[in-house]
Design a protein around this motif. Sequence first.
Motif, mmCIF file in Angstrom:
data_model
loop_
_atom_site.group_PDB
_atom_site.id
_atom_site.type_symbol
_atom_site.label_atom_id
_atom_site.label_comp_id
_atom_site.label_asym_id
_atom_site.label_seq_id
_atom_site.Cartn_x
_atom_site.Cartn_y
_atom_site.Cartn_z
ATOM 1 N N GLU A 43 0.833 -1.210 0.000
ATOM 2 C CA GLU A 43 0.000 0.000 0.000
ATOM 3 C C GLU A 43 0.865 1.256 0.000
ATOM 4 O OE1 GLU A 43 -3.989 1.972 1.948
ATOM 5 O OE2 GLU A 43 -3.245 0.066 2.735
ATOM 6 N N THR A 44 2.015 1.207 0.640
ATOM 7 C CA THR A 44 2.926 2.348 0.617
ATOM 8 C C THR A 44 3.390 2.637 -0.809
ATOM 9 O OG1 THR A 44 3.685 1.864 2.856
ATOM 10 C CG2 THR A 44 5.112 3.264 1.504
ATOM 11 N N VAL A 86 0.564 4.435 -2.587
ATOM 12 C CA VAL A 86 0.474 5.846 -2.190
ATOM 13 C C VAL A 86 1.594 6.666 -2.825
ATOM 14 C CG1 VAL A 86 0.608 7.441 -0.233
ATOM 15 C CG2 VAL A 86 -0.744 5.351 -0.042
ATOM 16 N N MET A 87 2.793 6.110 -2.883
ATOM 17 C CA MET A 87 3.946 6.846 -3.398
ATOM 18 C C MET A 87 3.942 6.959 -4.921
ATOM 19 S SD MET A 87 6.975 5.374 -0.932
ATOM 20 C CE MET A 87 8.235 6.389 -1.710
ATOM 21 N N LYS A 127 -2.481 -0.972 -5.606
ATOM 22 C CA LYS A 127 -3.725 -0.937 -4.837
ATOM 23 C C LYS A 127 -4.437 -2.281 -4.927
ATOM 24 C CE LYS A 127 -8.059 1.620 -4.289
ATOM 25 N NZ LYS A 127 -8.894 2.743 -4.805
ATOM 26 N N LYS A 147 -5.841 8.559 1.487
ATOM 27 C CA LYS A 147 -4.941 7.458 1.124
ATOM 28 C C LYS A 147 -3.791 7.317 2.112
ATOM 29 C CE LYS A 147 -3.859 8.529 -3.112
ATOM 30 N NZ LYS A 147 -3.285 8.397 -4.476
ATOM 31 N N ARG A 148 -3.207 8.430 2.521
ATOM 32 C CA ARG A 148 -2.061 8.365 3.415
ATOM 33 C C ARG A 148 -2.462 7.828 4.789
ATOM 34 N NH1 ARG A 148 2.465 10.942 1.520
ATOM 35 N NH2 ARG A 148 2.169 12.191 -0.359
ATOM 36 N N PHE A 149 -3.599 8.305 5.297
ATOM 37 C CA PHE A 149 -4.038 7.812 6.601
ATOM 38 C C PHE A 149 -4.395 6.331 6.524
ATOM 39 C CE2 PHE A 149 -7.324 6.992 9.837
ATOM 40 C CZ PHE A 149 -6.587 7.324 10.971
ATOM 41 N N HIS A 150 -4.983 5.938 5.396
ATOM 42 C CA HIS A 150 -5.324 4.528 5.219
ATOM 43 C C HIS A 150 -4.067 3.671 5.229
ATOM 44 C CE1 HIS A 150 -6.989 0.884 3.258
ATOM 45 N NE2 HIS A 150 -8.100 1.255 3.871
ATOM 46 N N ALA A 151 -3.019 4.142 4.567
ATOM 47 C CA ALA A 151 -1.751 3.406 4.569
ATOM 48 C C ALA A 151 -1.135 3.385 5.967
ATOM 49 C CB ALA A 151 -0.780 4.031 3.569
ATOM 50 N N VAL A 152 -1.249 4.505 6.678
ATOM 51 C CA VAL A 152 -0.726 4.551 8.049
ATOM 52 C C VAL A 152 -1.442 3.524 8.918
ATOM 53 C CG1 VAL A 152 -0.611 5.959 10.147
ATOM 54 C CG2 VAL A 152 0.104 6.928 7.962
ATOM 55 N N TRP A 160 0.075 0.138 8.573
ATOM 56 C CA TRP A 160 1.376 0.100 9.249
ATOM 57 C C TRP A 160 1.201 -0.018 10.765
ATOM 58 C CZ3 TRP A 160 5.800 -1.318 7.550
ATOM 59 C CH2 TRP A 160 6.181 -1.091 6.222
#
Length: 448
Positions: free
Chosen positions: A37-38, A41-42, A49, A123-128, A131
Amino acid sequence: MMDVLTLSRLQFAITSMFHFIFVPLTLGLSVLVAMMETRYVMTGNEMYKRMTKFWGKLFLINFALGVVTGITMEFQFGMNWAEYSRYVGDIFGAPLAIEATVAFFMESVFIGVWAFGWDKVGKRFHAVSIWLVALATNLSGLWILLANGWMQHPVGYVLRNGRAEMVDFMALITNPFGLLKFGHQIVSGYTVAGFFVMGISAYHLLKARNREFFKASFGMAAVFALAASIMVGVIGDFHAADVAKTQPAKFAAMEAVWNSCNNAPMHLIAFPDEKNECNLVTALPVPGLLSFLAFHDTNAQIRGITSFPKDERPPVLPVFLSFRLMVGLGTLFILLSAAALFLSKNGLLEKYPLFLKLLVLCIPLPYIANQLGWIVSEVGRQPWIVYGIMKTSDAVSKSLELSQVIGSLLGFTLLYGLLGFVDIYLLAKFARKGPEETHVGASNAFRN
């Protein structure tokens, strides 16, 4: 003879080993999915995805079954091992309480955010969130293995009022035995996940399905598996050296050393004979290697099994065979993952269908290696439940009747057999379907 103690030990072995089918994959796949997922996002690449959702679905199935099978573990301490709980509950309960109230709570919260948060949070919060799930999963393993590490090498306690009482919490959480056990187990779980992803990817490449998708999945898993399998060997070497210092009887059983000696050789081929307290076969000795591996000194003394009282010796044959098989499998994993990475990086995977078939067949092997490691750890600790303090025979519940243990053993065996069937069925079903079935999102993982 089947008595309360024997059946209680058998029940704990069945439930704990079954539960540990799910734990290694959860540890490793959570990190791999987070890495996928990172990348999404990147890079914004939709393929990553899809990878996250596909492998995340398998992670969710495994996670759910792992939670169910883990619940019964702690209940058994009260049911079957009341004397143990009374004697060391002051110490053993602390890390388990922290695991439940901190790590498992965080894991449960953020796995919900991740599973149901697609297109609802950024997207970033979802990836966080994934983690944080991976972090919490590994922290959960840390606290459980610190508890087990205390049983293997008790520190920071005093014996008072007929019980073991904690006097130094920092000693418990910095116990080298527990930390090395944690490190060894974590990277073992990563190896399981790496071969799991490589094996399923190899299956689809053999079927020529979603080739680019599974080539990318295979490449990520190959790097992950190679790094993890190398670290298993490195940390395992340090862990074995610590065992030689803290549990010399276990170390002697691991290597089938019967008589104490300096400059101890390692026999590459050996087979123990417990009845006659010797080895039936010994061949290909490497002089001084065992002393060097244990104490980094070729002249160091290795205590032999016969130097310990007979009632304080572990069963030699299962410990020795499990250790040898585990080390052999670990070496195989390094070779296979190195070959997998080489073929993947050079675009040669599909030119070697036999290798892909081999990786499909190898999916169970890291699971087996993990189970063998636990046999070495737990059987090798016997006859102690807490090494040097409390014997297993003194830890069983005094009020427990044979019929009660038989009933619970049968019940757990049937329940876990059913859960095992469900897990294998669901994982196989969704793994075979491939990513086409995941476009609806990870939140629908159990609706198809």
